[in-house]
Design a protein around this motif. Sequence first.
Motif, PDB file in Angstrom:
ATOM      1  N   ALA A  60       0.835  -1.202   0.000  1.00  0.00           N
ATOM      2  CA  ALA A  60       0.000   0.000   0.000  1.00  0.00           C
ATOM      3  C   ALA A  60       0.875   1.260   0.000  1.00  0.00           C
ATOM      4  O   ALA A  60       0.578   2.253  -0.674  1.00  0.00           O
ATOM      5  CB  ALA A  60      -0.926   0.002   1.212  1.00  0.00           C
ATOM      6  N   VAL A  83      -5.305   5.287   1.420  1.00  0.00           N
ATOM      7  CA  VAL A  83      -5.228   3.819   1.412  1.00  0.00           C
ATOM      8  C   VAL A  83      -3.996   3.366   2.194  1.00  0.00           C
ATOM      9  O   VAL A  83      -4.063   2.469   3.041  1.00  0.00           O
ATOM     10  CB  VAL A  83      -5.170   3.287  -0.042  1.00  0.00           C
ATOM     11  CG1 VAL A  83      -4.772   1.812  -0.066  1.00  0.00           C
ATOM     12  CG2 VAL A  83      -6.511   3.493  -0.741  1.00  0.00           C
ATOM     13  N   ALA A  85      -4.232   4.155   6.051  1.00  0.00           N
ATOM     14  CA  ALA A  85      -5.250   3.302   6.684  1.00  0.00           C
ATOM     15  C   ALA A  85      -4.760   1.852   6.763  1.00  0.00           C
ATOM     16  O   ALA A  85      -4.875   1.196   7.807  1.00  0.00           O
ATOM     17  CB  ALA A  85      -6.565   3.372   5.904  1.00  0.00           C
ATOM     18  N   ARG A  86      -4.188   1.356   5.672  1.00  0.00           N
ATOM     19  CA  ARG A  86      -3.800  -0.057   5.647  1.00  0.00           C
ATOM     20  C   ARG A  86      -2.554  -0.306   6.497  1.00  0.00           C
ATOM     21  O   ARG A  86      -2.466  -1.285   7.239  1.00  0.00           O
ATOM     22  CB  ARG A  86      -3.560  -0.518   4.196  1.00  0.00           C
ATOM     23  CG  ARG A  86      -3.341  -2.025   4.053  1.00  0.00           C
ATOM     24  CD  ARG A  86      -4.573  -2.791   4.487  1.00  0.00           C
ATOM     25  NE  ARG A  86      -4.391  -4.238   4.553  1.00  0.00           N
ATOM     26  CZ  ARG A  86      -3.948  -4.901   5.632  1.00  0.00           C
ATOM     27  NH1 ARG A  86      -3.617  -4.232   6.733  1.00  0.00           N
ATOM     28  NH2 ARG A  86      -3.859  -6.210   5.621  1.00  0.00           N
ATOM     29  N   GLU A 143      -3.443  -0.151  10.175  1.00  0.00           N
ATOM     30  CA  GLU A 143      -4.092  -1.383  10.630  1.00  0.00           C
ATOM     31  C   GLU A 143      -3.064  -2.502  10.787  1.00  0.00           C
ATOM     32  O   GLU A 143      -3.081  -3.263  11.767  1.00  0.00           O
ATOM     33  CB  GLU A 143      -5.182  -1.788   9.635  1.00  0.00           C
ATOM     34  CG  GLU A 143      -5.997  -2.964  10.110  1.00  0.00           C
ATOM     35  CD  GLU A 143      -7.151  -3.307   9.171  1.00  0.00           C
ATOM     36  OE1 GLU A 143      -7.648  -2.404   8.457  1.00  0.00           O
ATOM     37  OE2 GLU A 143      -7.549  -4.484   9.159  1.00  0.00           O
ATOM     38  N   ALA A 179      -8.970   5.489  11.347  1.00  0.00           N
ATOM     39  CA  ALA A 179     -10.383   5.846  11.206  1.00  0.00           C
ATOM     40  C   ALA A 179     -10.542   7.138  10.400  1.00  0.00           C
ATOM     41  O   ALA A 179     -11.461   7.267   9.595  1.00  0.00           O
ATOM     42  CB  ALA A 179     -11.035   5.992  12.580  1.00  0.00           C
ATOM     43  N   GLN A 218      -9.840   6.186   6.762  1.00  0.00           N
ATOM     44  CA  GLN A 218     -10.894   5.276   6.287  1.00  0.00           C
ATOM     45  C   GLN A 218     -12.179   6.055   6.014  1.00  0.00           C
ATOM     46  O   GLN A 218     -12.842   5.852   4.994  1.00  0.00           O
ATOM     47  CB  GLN A 218     -11.171   4.189   7.338  1.00  0.00           C
ATOM     48  CG  GLN A 218     -10.057   3.153   7.457  1.00  0.00           C
ATOM     49  CD  GLN A 218     -10.125   2.373   8.762  1.00  0.00           C
ATOM     50  OE1 GLN A 218     -10.958   2.646   9.629  1.00  0.00           O
ATOM     51  NE2 GLN A 218      -9.240   1.391   8.900  1.00  0.00           N
TER      52      GLN A 218
END
Lengths: 341, 383
Positions: free
Chosen positions: A247, A266, A269-270, A273, A315, A318
């Motif tokens: 990513a 992207v 966020a990725r 996580e 969050a 996202q």
Amino acid sequence: MSETRDLMLRSLDRIVHDTLDINARVAADASGQWPGKLWAALDEQGMTAIGEVTEGDLGFADSMALVGRAAYHALPLPLAETVLARRLLGRAGIDIPDGPLTVVAPGVATEVALTGGRLSGLARGVPWARAISHAVLAAGDMLVLADISGATSGQGVNMADEPRDALDLGRARVVASVQMSRAASAVEADGAMLRAVQLSGALSRVLDDALSWTGDRVQFGKPISKFQAVQHLMAQLAAETAAASAATDMAVVASVAAPDRFAVAVAKARAGEAAGKGSAIAHQAFGAMGFTREHHLQYATRRLWSWRDEFGGEAYWQAELGRAIAANGADRLWATITGTG
Amino acid sequence: MNDFRFEPVAMPAAAVALRSEVRTFLDKEMAEGSFKPTVGAMVAADPAFSRKCGERGYLGMTWPKEYGGHERSALERYVAIEEMLAVGAPVMAHWIADRQSGPQILRHGSERAKRMILPEIAAGRCYFAIGMSEPDTGSDLAGVKSRASRTEGGYRLNGRKVWTSFAHGSHYLIGLFRSSGRPEERHIGLTQFIVDLKAPGITIRPILNVYGAHEFNEVTFDDVFVPEDMTVGGEGQGWAMVTSELAYERSGPDRFLSTFPLLVEAFRELGPDPHPAAAAEFGRLVAHLATLRHMSTSIAGMLQKGESPATQAALVKDLGTTFEQEIPEVVRRVLPLEARFTQDKDLYAQLQQLALQQMASYSLRGGTREILRGIIARGLGLR
């Protein structure tokens, strides 16, 4: 990987090996000052004067690789912030001061304004502000380079003991300001991309260390990596690490000239996580040993827990992705995903 | 450094042009009502649709023209199939023939098999099933008991295969049989055969799946004759054949797009101005999707260059099937189903209920999640 990049990364590895021992790390974490010898060594190799798209010896992708590698080594200094500031200043055409620089994240600055050549407002969570003379920030449609000597109004650290200070912008002096449309958005997206690159680098370290540890640690008469339960943990850690770097690479490729906000969202966020999942897996694999202050795992995992929240947590990004697709219409989701190829 | 890189791949101009051509075709088909989007498109069969794909040159895309192919690049093929999966087109009929059986025959089949079968697959008229699993042999494939014995001019097959998808609509099956040795000898003595499903001695019985649909079957072989030149790769080469092509099978868009049509309908239901928490839940899925597609296209680029990225492919399938199983679960938190059990079921409700009942199979088919994690662990040097 190009040969130049490979040489540069090896050179960084050597510097870290030669100049950063455990005592220097402990001292940096306790004092909020980076090890001067380490910065000087990087400086001598030209590794601190990078980040501009068109200038310097290193291309943008190479400088991102260097930032990632610095994160792999959990270097306690403001290299990512300096690269970020130089990139923003270079794009705005502002003369770049020598030495370490920092950047104000727009999401944690309040009531920032530039009126009659004077700044006002409060910035929080500013990396290393106490020890740095110049900061880059967005004020309305302006990108501003400010002298922040004496403007620190509070000190703090993130979970990795990296200084995150407060700045009274009224006490900062404007050095240069240039109009940049949606300046805050650009600072935020570039910052998020840098943090994603760092998350990805730190995850690579966690994976490497977890693989060698599980191969060495013997329980029940064999290395724990021979147990299927542990193998599956390592497979999941490898998958999260791979997703974070994929990513991030995608965002870097899309953002050479200016940040591609969708790709950056992207990536942040990725990678964010993956940081949460990956550090949990690593701590499980290292057991009680990895839960000690003494163990080197914490240099990576406490940075993962901190960086994932900086320049917008998962969050935040996202929600931006979700809103963008919803506003565009469901039928354009696929075209958006395939838009970059 | 143990991390696996996924270098970005630049789609060639031909692939970009093909994408819009395929999109136009699919839009027209949907507008004419030739199909309705579904989830798990590899389980929806429509021979008429498959023939249209064949006519338009979307099957056997990378094969030589002399066998009915179109000599296109792997990336062009990638684009064509991802476009079909993204709209939930019914690709099941030709899916296995085009993706797996055809390429195997092209590489390892006899000249007669290639000339007889490949042009028919490329035309969308010839479909394949796979006969691997048996009642006592699932993930541990080397334990197959179905046997092939030598006879005049070929072999006689005996035994039983299960979970054979679309055998009832297929013309052929490629099956794994023990041609010598005992089951304890494992990988030695296994051979793959191309079996004509109309041959005497074949019985196909449906096995209904968990939601009552007829997708897979039990196929029994009672002294079924297979000619000498219908082996794939020759006698004793079965295990090497089965394991050699897994990178193709594990990294494709079918490994993360099964429930994508549901995500589209869910976004439609969500509306243009969602609650921030819902936007974040859905946006998380978008971030996963964009990442997985990047990883998968990167592997397509590696395959195009002749590399064999088996570990990366296993990583994509593990992450991809987890993702396609997450979509229904995330979506149902935001868009509850209860009232939709009663009302006229809209497309969202239909796809959601199908996905929830279907998705357990995603991490079983094509190598279970546990087997994949073992392959990843091997790639990491742990076993």
